[in-house]
Design a protein around this motif. Structure first.
Motif, mmCIF file in Angstrom:
data_model
loop_
_atom_site.group_PDB
_atom_site.id
_atom_site.type_symbol
_atom_site.label_atom_id
_atom_site.label_comp_id
_atom_site.label_asym_id
_atom_site.label_seq_id
_atom_site.Cartn_x
_atom_site.Cartn_y
_atom_site.Cartn_z
ATOM 1 N N ASN A 253 35.468 25.211 15.135
ATOM 2 C CA ASN A 253 36.343 26.375 15.253
ATOM 3 C C ASN A 253 35.641 27.629 14.755
ATOM 4 O O ASN A 253 35.534 27.842 13.539
ATOM 5 N N ALA A 254 35.193 28.459 15.673
ATOM 6 C CA ALA A 254 34.426 29.650 15.295
ATOM 7 C C ALA A 254 35.271 30.676 14.548
ATOM 8 O O ALA A 254 34.726 31.551 13.871
ATOM 9 N N SER A 255 36.579 30.592 14.632
ATOM 10 C CA SER A 255 37.425 31.573 13.941
ATOM 11 C C SER A 255 37.677 31.200 12.479
ATOM 12 O O SER A 255 38.228 31.998 11.724
ATOM 13 N N ALA A 256 37.257 30.011 12.074
ATOM 14 C CA ALA A 256 37.452 29.581 10.688
ATOM 15 C C ALA A 256 36.548 30.366 9.752
ATOM 16 O O ALA A 256 35.461 30.826 10.134
ATOM 17 N N GLU A 293 18.476 37.208 18.513
ATOM 18 C CA GLU A 293 17.786 36.083 19.142
ATOM 19 C C GLU A 293 18.753 35.024 19.667
ATOM 20 O O GLU A 293 18.397 34.214 20.520
ATOM 21 N N TYR A 294 19.974 34.998 19.146
ATOM 22 C CA TYR A 294 20.951 34.016 19.591
ATOM 23 C C TYR A 294 21.568 34.477 20.912
ATOM 24 O O TYR A 294 22.087 35.588 21.017
ATOM 25 N N GLY A 295 21.530 33.618 21.918
ATOM 26 C CA GLY A 295 22.061 33.973 23.225
ATOM 27 C C GLY A 295 23.575 34.099 23.229
ATOM 28 O O GLY A 295 24.274 33.600 22.337
ATOM 29 N N LEU A 296 24.102 34.725 24.262
ATOM 30 C CA LEU A 296 25.537 34.968 24.391
ATOM 31 C C LEU A 296 26.323 33.666 24.392
ATOM 32 O O LEU A 296 27.448 33.603 23.883
ATOM 33 N N HIS A 297 25.747 32.598 24.953
ATOM 34 C CA HIS A 297 26.459 31.326 25.079
ATOM 35 C C HIS A 297 26.006 30.295 24.039
ATOM 36 O O HIS A 297 26.276 29.107 24.186
ATOM 37 N N ASP A 298 25.346 30.781 23.027
ATOM 38 C CA ASP A 298 24.919 29.941 21.909
ATOM 39 C C ASP A 298 26.063 29.895 20.901
ATOM 40 O O ASP A 298 26.437 30.912 20.330
ATOM 41 N N TYR A 299 26.649 28.712 20.699
ATOM 42 C CA TYR A 299 27.783 28.589 19.786
ATOM 43 C C TYR A 299 27.449 29.018 18.372
ATOM 44 O O TYR A 299 28.330 29.421 17.605
ATOM 45 N N ARG A 300 26.182 28.957 18.001
ATOM 46 C CA ARG A 300 25.799 29.347 16.649
ATOM 47 C C ARG A 300 26.114 30.815 16.368
ATOM 48 O O ARG A 300 26.352 31.192 15.208
ATOM 49 N N LYS A 301 26.125 31.627 17.391
ATOM 50 C CA LYS A 301 26.369 33.048 17.191
ATOM 51 C C LYS A 301 27.753 33.298 16.603
ATOM 52 O O LYS A 301 27.934 34.153 15.720
ATOM 53 N N GLY A 302 28.741 32.541 17.062
ATOM 54 C CA GLY A 302 30.086 32.690 16.533
ATOM 55 C C GLY A 302 30.357 31.856 15.299
ATOM 56 O O GLY A 302 31.190 32.220 14.468
ATOM 57 N N LEU A 303 29.638 30.730 15.180
ATOM 58 C CA LEU A 303 29.863 29.832 14.046
ATOM 59 C C LEU A 303 29.112 30.261 12.789
ATOM 60 O O LEU A 303 29.579 30.039 11.673
#
Length: 454
Positions: A253-256, A293-303
């Protein structure tokens, strides 16, 4: 009976922690100090999570390039050593816990090993082996944390001449600490990990305790640092044969506030550094170029990152594997081991294995609708890709400082770090003597050990 044992061990720990910071390594112990006498006592010491798994050095995290500070935030910091470490200007350190906490782990490990030597291994062979292996693991891990922070980069050609760390291998405290060579220091770390591997079980019930795969991972990390890539590959491979699971970041959950659970299935060994306010998500801004460096669809960017509402365009880090703030995770994970095996593989000519590993990691990090497998077979270009992914994956995970020390020895990857505070620029050149942090002054004055060069 259990209550009595806990009270007994409480006496041990209270007595131990009552030793002053400055005297820890070099004064005679209290002769009345209680000591463990059985494997059950040893188990209680090993299960003391606060002592054995937390409080490791954070000077390398403070000094690395994962983040930057605004001038106002830097000026507001209350800890002088942290402020000066940030700009690589420290000329004396009195933060004894940056050194002492790891040696507490060493001390307790030595106490345990002393007890184990006096036991009959045939009475409870499994417990005997588990305790023996765990004590060697903790000692290796603690020694390595100290070595990474307080010694110069490891070079095979000079390691026998460079200063290492004190190798406290006996439970007695009435002998002076002496710095061994860097080679001797790492030889001991490797030796301890190998004993741990030989004795630890494949699985354990307690989250804070090491198991066989954990020791394989620790040794793979050490061999990567000293650039023995063939051995790093072998031990990373041995680890992943036992424990290979990765989190699928799509399921988080990236909003956590802190999206990554503590003790999640990637964690091979949980360990954290000291609580360090300078690294708080509300103070430390993630390096801007790294964030991009983190791509738009890289989940790490939001997490991993949260935008700073009061400082638009900047981001704080929330991706802690300890599910907390300002207490960096420095433990071992399967994701790190995949990266160790990938990098080592490409360096020793196993390109297909390197591709398999980096793609295994990334398909668990990137939206499947946009994931494109890496197919690069040129070793030079593939190595650069893997190192870039290592940089992104292991941000604030206790590895950047040792990576800088290692990669700065290669003309292709060396980097000058730059800080700007109040309009003044500070620089840390590749292979600077400052890559070995100063040992706390009271430790130097009590022991008579030579201080790191400046």
């Amino acid at each position: 009976m259990m209550k009595r044992i806990k009270q007994y061990m409480f006496m041990v720990i209270v007595a131990f922690f009552s030793i002053s910071c400055s005297n820890f390594l070099d004064l005679k112990p209290d002769q009345k100090m209680a000591i463990p006498e059985s494997l059950e006592h040893c188990e209680l010491l090993l299960n003391d999570y606060t002592t054995m798994n937390t409080g490791y050095p954070t000077l390398g995290e403070i000094a690395n390039d994962d983040y930057f500070l605004k001038t106002a935030d830097w000026l507001s910091l209350s800890e002088f050593e942290e402020k000066q470490s940030y700009i690589w200007a420290l000329d004396m350190i009195n933060l004894n816990n940056q050194w002492q906490n790891s040696y507490k782990v060493v001390y307790l490990s030595n106490q345990i090993l002393d007890v184990v030597r006096k036991q009959d291994p045939n009475l409870d062979a499994q417990k005997y082996s588990n305790v023996l292996g765990a004590a060697h693991f903790f000692r290796a891990f603690a020694f390595h944390q100290v070595a990474t922070t307080f010694t110069l980069p490891y070079r095979e050609s000079t390691a026998a001449q460079e200063m290492g760390i004190p190798l406290r291998l006996k439970p007695e405290m009435d002998y002076k600490s002496v710095r061994t060579s860097l080679k001797e220091s790492y030889d001991q770390i490797i030796s301890d990990y190998k004993v741990a591997i030989a004795n630890l079980p494949i699985s354990v019930a307690l989250k804070g305790r090491p198991q066989k795969g954990t020791a394989y991972a620790g040794l793979a990390r050490v061999y990567l640092e000293i650039q023995d890539y063939a051995q790093a590959y072998l031990y990373a491979d041995s680890c992943l044969q036992l424990q290979y699971e990765l989190l699928n970041y799509k399921e988080l959950n990236a909003s956590a506030g802190f999206p990554i659970a503590r003790f999640n299935k990637e964690v091979l060994f949980p360990a954290t550094g000291l609580y360090t306010p300078i690294l708080s998500q509300y103070v430390a801004r993630v390096d801007s170029n790294l964030y991009l460096e983190y791509g738009l669809h890289d989940y790490r960017k939001g997490l991993f990152f949260q935008p700073n509402d009061t400082d638009l365009g900047t981001y704080g880090f929330k991706g802690s594997y300890n599910n907390s703030d300002a207490q960096p995770f420095v433990g071992l994970t399967t994701s790190e081991v995949y990266l160790i095996r990938a990098e080592s593989a490409v360096r020793i000519g196993k390109v297909n294995q390197a591709l398999s590993d980096i793609n295994m990691l990334l398909k668990n990090r990137i939206d499947a609708n946009y994931f494109t497998a890496i197919v690069e077979t040129n070793p030079e270009r593939l190595l650069r890709i893997i190192l870039a992914e290592r940089r992104k994956e292991l941000i604030f995970r206790g590895q950047r400082w040792s990576d800088l020390k290692r990669l700065n020895q290669d003309e292709r990857f060396k980097k000058t770090l730059v800080r700007v505070i109040d309009g003044k620029e500070y620089r840390l050149e590749p292979n600077s003597l400052k890559y070995a942090h100063l040992i706390p002054e009271l430790v130097i004055s009590e022991s008579g050990m030579p201080q790191n060069k400046r």
